[in-house]
Scaffold this motif. Structure first.
Motif, PDB file in Angstrom:
ATOM      1  N   UNK A   1      -0.757  -3.514   3.887  1.00  0.00           N
ATOM      2  CA  UNK A   1      -2.186  -3.252   3.697  1.00  0.00           C
ATOM      3  C   UNK A   1      -2.562  -1.911   4.327  1.00  0.00           C
ATOM      4  N   UNK A   2      -2.020  -1.630   5.493  1.00  0.00           N
ATOM      5  CA  UNK A   2      -2.296  -0.361   6.172  1.00  0.00           C
ATOM      6  C   UNK A   2      -1.788   0.815   5.331  1.00  0.00           C
TER       7      UNK A   2
ATOM      8  N   UNK B   1       0.397  -8.702  -4.107  1.00  0.00           N
ATOM      9  CA  UNK B   1       1.845  -8.478  -4.060  1.00  0.00           C
ATOM     10  C   UNK B   1       2.325  -7.672  -5.260  1.00  0.00           C
ATOM     11  N   UNK B   2       1.726  -7.920  -6.422  1.00  0.00           N
ATOM     12  CA  UNK B   2       2.070  -7.144  -7.618  1.00  0.00           C
ATOM     13  C   UNK B   2       1.670  -5.686  -7.429  1.00  0.00           C
ATOM     14  N   UNK B   3       0.517  -5.460  -6.812  1.00  0.00           N
ATOM     15  CA  UNK B   3       0.039  -4.094  -6.537  1.00  0.00           C
ATOM     16  C   UNK B   3       1.014  -3.382  -5.617  1.00  0.00           C
ATOM     17  N   UNK B   4       1.416  -4.066  -4.532  1.00  0.00           N
ATOM     18  CA  UNK B   4       2.363  -3.465  -3.600  1.00  0.00           C
ATOM     19  C   UNK B   4       3.670  -3.112  -4.303  1.00  0.00           C
TER      20      UNK B   4
ATOM     21  N   UNK C   1       6.258  -1.394   0.974  1.00  0.00           N
ATOM     22  CA  UNK C   1       7.043  -2.473   1.565  1.00  0.00           C
ATOM     23  C   UNK C   1       6.666  -2.729   3.007  1.00  0.00           C
ATOM     24  N   UNK C   2       7.254  -3.789   3.566  1.00  0.00           N
ATOM     25  CA  UNK C   2       7.017  -4.149   4.962  1.00  0.00           C
ATOM     26  C   UNK C   2       6.325  -5.489   5.055  1.00  0.00           C
ATOM     27  N   UNK C   3       5.834  -5.808   6.265  1.00  0.00           N
ATOM     28  CA  UNK C   3       5.108  -7.069   6.418  1.00  0.00           C
ATOM     29  C   UNK C   3       3.679  -6.892   5.890  1.00  0.00           C
TER      30      UNK C   3
END
Length: 165
Positions: free
Chosen positions: A154-155, A138-141, A147-149
């Protein structure tokens, strides 16, 4: 400084402890207290080894060389040895620019995500709990502004990585 530093270390997870020890060592050196300088310097070395603050190690080497000019202490490393070790560490694995904001651990996790491992498998490889892996991801994102689900994020991450290869 003695009163505020423990609080600072608590909120920054120990960051800066090596610098404080080096400042104490420098102050002792300037006052001609060579034994106290050596003790503070050794304390700084041990603090740095525990926290992995390699940039502080270079400061320790510089201070040790100053102390060496005044006494007969043995240097842990020469300035050149430490400098080359630091360069070797930082130049070992070049990172794409988009990943430059990630920590070493986050970068490790991204590389494992690229291999399409599950959070549980990543945790097993890095000796982390699945919950810790999720927090890192989550920190990486967040750092990469993805963003998103969960599946979408991941995609997007995998697309971002494949577009940079």
């Amino acid at each position: 400084m003695d009163e505020c530093m423990p609080h600072y270390y608590t909120i920054t997870d120990g960051h800066g402890q090596g610098a404080e020890k080096i400042m104490w060592a420098e102050a002792a050196l300037m006052q001609g207290q060579f034994s106290d300088t050596l003790i503070a310097l050794e304390t700084a070395y041990s603090q740095i080894e525990r926290n992995g603050q390699e940039n502080m190690a270079l400061c320790c080497v510089f201070l040790a060389q100053q102390l060496f000019l005044c006494t007969d202490i043995k240097l842990h490393y020469t300035f050149e040895q430490r400098y080359n070790a630091l360069l070797g560490h930082h130049n070992a694995v070049p990172r794409p620019m988009m990943l430059s904001s990630l920590t070493d651990r986050e970068h490790e996790i991204v590389m494992l995500l690229q291999q399409r491992l599950s959070n549980r498998e990543i945790g097993e490889k890095l000796f982390l709990s699945e919950g810790s892996v999720k927090q890192y991801i989550n920190q990486i994102y967040s750092k990469l502004h993805i963003g998103g689900d969960t599946r979408t994020k991941r995609k997007q991450l995998l697309e971002l990585l494949s577009s940079n290869n």
